[in-house]
Every structure is written in C-alpha cells, then in structure tokens.
Design an enzyme around this catalytic site. Sequence first.
Site, PDB file in Angstrom:
ATOM      1  N   HIS A   1      28.923  36.945  43.827  1.00 17.17           N
ATOM      2  CA  HIS A   1      30.089  36.623  44.004  1.00 17.17           C
ATOM      3  C   HIS A   1      31.044  35.094  44.331  1.00 17.17           C
ATOM      4  CE1 HIS A   1      34.603  37.514  43.952  1.00 17.17           C
ATOM      5  NE2 HIS A   1      34.497  38.687  43.206  1.00 17.17           N
TER       6      HIS A   1
ATOM      7  N   GLU B   1      34.026  33.941  45.208  1.00 15.92           N
ATOM      8  CA  GLU B   1      34.254  33.493  45.993  1.00 15.92           C
ATOM      9  C   GLU B   1      33.400  33.175  46.926  1.00 15.92           C
ATOM     10  OE1 GLU B   1      37.408  36.632  47.731  1.00 15.92           O
ATOM     11  OE2 GLU B   1      36.488  35.918  49.811  1.00 15.92           O
TER      12      GLU B   1
ATOM     13  N   THR C   1      36.933  38.074  50.991  1.00 19.82           N
ATOM     14  CA  THR C   1      38.297  39.564  51.315  1.00 19.82           C
ATOM     15  C   THR C   1      38.700  40.481  49.843  1.00 19.82           C
ATOM     16  OG1 THR C   1      38.795  37.981  49.026  1.00 19.82           O
ATOM     17  CG2 THR C   1      39.613  36.441  51.234  1.00 19.82           C
TER      18      THR C   1
ATOM     19  N   CYS D   1      41.548  40.927  52.214  1.00 17.50           N
ATOM     20  CA  CYS D   1      42.983  40.599  52.826  1.00 17.50           C
ATOM     21  C   CYS D   1      42.760  42.049  51.892  1.00 17.50           C
ATOM     22  CB  CYS D   1      42.824  39.805  51.122  1.00 17.50           C
ATOM     23  SG  CYS D   1      44.509  39.938  49.795  1.00 17.50           S
TER      24      CYS D   1
ATOM     25  N   SER E   1      37.113  42.507  34.076  1.00 17.92           N
ATOM     26  CA  SER E   1      37.432  42.561  35.623  1.00 17.92           C
ATOM     27  C   SER E   1      37.505  43.906  36.396  1.00 17.92           C
ATOM     28  CB  SER E   1      39.313  42.899  34.851  1.00 17.92           C
ATOM     29  OG  SER E   1      39.783  43.240  36.320  1.00 17.92           O
ATOM     30  N   SER E   2      36.270  43.325  37.259  1.00 17.84           N
ATOM     31  CA  SER E   2      35.713  44.526  37.820  1.00 17.84           C
ATOM     32  C   SER E   2      36.802  45.153  38.537  1.00 17.84           C
ATOM     33  CB  SER E   2      34.774  43.817  39.029  1.00 17.84           C
ATOM     34  OG  SER E   2      35.350  43.409  39.859  1.00 17.84           O
ATOM     35  N   ASN E   3      37.665  44.795  38.847  1.00 15.81           N
ATOM     36  CA  ASN E   3      38.690  45.743  40.055  1.00 15.81           C
ATOM     37  C   ASN E   3      39.306  46.637  38.768  1.00 15.81           C
ATOM     38  OD1 ASN E   3      41.798  44.370  39.459  1.00 15.81           O
ATOM     39  ND2 ASN E   3      40.224  42.498  39.429  1.00 15.81           N
TER      40      ASN E   3
HETATM   41 FE1  SF4 Z   1      42.115  37.675  47.054  1.00 17.14          FE
HETATM   42 FE2  SF4 Z   1      43.639  38.298  48.229  1.00 17.14          FE
HETATM   43 FE3  SF4 Z   1      44.171  36.242  47.395  1.00 17.14          FE
HETATM   44 FE4  SF4 Z   1      44.345  38.261  45.649  1.00 17.14          FE
HETATM   45  S1  SF4 Z   1      45.685  37.101  47.831  1.00 17.14           S
HETATM   46  S2  SF4 Z   1      42.906  36.139  45.187  1.00 17.14           S
HETATM   47  S3  SF4 Z   1      43.052  39.835  46.661  1.00 17.14           S
HETATM   48  S4  SF4 Z   1      42.303  37.169  48.016  1.00 17.14           S
END
Ligand code: SF4
Length: 282
Positions: free
Chosen positions: A125, A127, A165, A193, A221-223
């Site tokens: 990923h 990130e 996250t 997150c 988009s995987s999410n």
């Molecule tokens: Fe990623 Fe959460 Fe920031 Fe959105 S709010 S970019 S999901 S860390």
Amino acid sequence: MEIKLAKTAGFCFGVERAMQQVYEQIAKGNKIYTYGPIIHNEEVVKDLKSRGVEVIHSDEELSEITEGTVIIRSHGVPKEICEKIERQGLTCLDATCPFVKKIHRIVSEESAKGRDIVIIGNDKHPEVEGIKGWCETPAVVVESEEEAEKYTTNNPKGVCIVSQTTFNYNKFKDLVEIFLKKGYSISTVNTICNATEERQTEAREIAKAADVMIVIGDRHSSNTGKLYEICLQECKNTHFIQTLDDLNLELPKSIPCVGITAGASTPKNIIEEVQNYVRVNF
Ligand code: SF4
C-alpha cells in the site's frame, strides 16, 4: 419512499483536505502536478486534468519536471520524494493527511532513537511505502500472524509498533498480542483512523434496513469494493455504480427504502446526483 443516505458517504477528512488544496492551487493559476492520482476516482482525475492538473506516475517522470508545484496526496510519500521535489526547484505542497503525518513523525523519532520499527499493514500500500520512507532504519511490515510469529530482534533499545491507518482494529490487536508475548521492550501506538470503520459500520446498518442499496465509487477503489461486499451481505439488491450513468434500476414504484453510501474517494456532486435521481424517479 425513504432514502437513507449515509452521513459518512464520500470523502473522509484527509481526502477532503487534500482536494481543497488542489482547488486552491488551481484558483491561483499555478502549474500543478499531483504525485500519483490525488484520489482513486477516474471522474475526478479527468476533471482535474481538464483544469491543467497532471499526474506524476513515477520517480523518473518526476526527474523530468523543472517547474511548478507538486502536491503530495493524503496517503503521503517517503521523505526522499519530498526532498527530491525541492532539489529540483519545484514547490512541494504536502497534503498528507495529518493522521498519516503523525505516523511519519513517530517512526522518524523512534527509529532515530535506535528502536526497531514494525508497521502493521499491507506492504504494497502506498501509505505503508510512505511510512517506511520516514524511518531512519529499515522497517519491518507485518500483515499476518505468521509474519508476527516469525519476527525476532536482538535490538536492546526495543521495538516501536505502528499501524497503517486503514488496518482492521481487531486484527491489529491480535498481532500486537503476538509481539507482546516475545518479551521485548515494546511500545505500541494505535494509529488506526476510524473513518473507514465508521463508514463500514454505517453502511451495514443502512443496508440491513434498505430494500435497495446503492454503493457509489470508483471500480478500482478498494474501500468502495469492501463497502459493496458488506452491503451485499445485508441486502441482496445492492448496486455498485461509478456514476449515475451506471444506474439501471428497474424498481416497482412502492419500494419502501433505498439506501445510499459511497467510498472515500467519491465526490459529493456524484452522490447528490444519484440521491436526486432516486428521489425524483421512484
Ligand atoms: Fe486516511 Fe483517515 Fe486521513 Fe482519510 S482521514 S486520509 S482514511 S487517515
């Protein structure tokens, strides 16, 4: 008919913030690049392209650019990319989400103190790629129980564990348990997150109550894919669409409840368009 629109549908805080920065730069008339697509949404990337925003896909492409502003997306990038942008005389506008930036700070400080860094997340990923690039020493990425079991160190200064996250909290807890049993000096920072989990929980609740569920987001988009899976488990009549054009709903007029949610990279205007269409036509 009732329309239940998820409050968490669409951009999360970090994506919204990054998008705002792009639009501010467009308004200033600057030559803009984004390092990778700013979000996983073809429609948005196409729209930005028409306003002169170009996407840099690789380090090599970056090497060829000598003028303008490069915006870092919410996922963040390794430190060396920011440095390279500045070395080339370009302006680096860092739109990394503050929650991700916090991880960069932690790993940078902890690795500078000589601790091992473990990142719980998916090594591929972007990130995680970015987080690795802020560690002073090579970090270890762990995604599965086997990988956690295999981990050993003889570093007397101990280990600092952080998380991607968007990693699943229960899985994170299980993996941390495995590390704690090893007897090393371990400091753990839960850097997950909640935006993703909140969106999934709300989608599940709405899908349970809905007769028809619409999930809006980019096919890549995987999410959004994950949201679709969750909704489908609760509501057989779930539709995954990218824009209103993909919506082929043939519904009896008396459907009691239609639910709508959207992935983190779906802009508000697309969500509103779908909502209005459903309201007017059913
Ligand atoms: Fe990623 Fe959460 Fe920031 Fe959105 S709010 S970019 S999901 S860390």
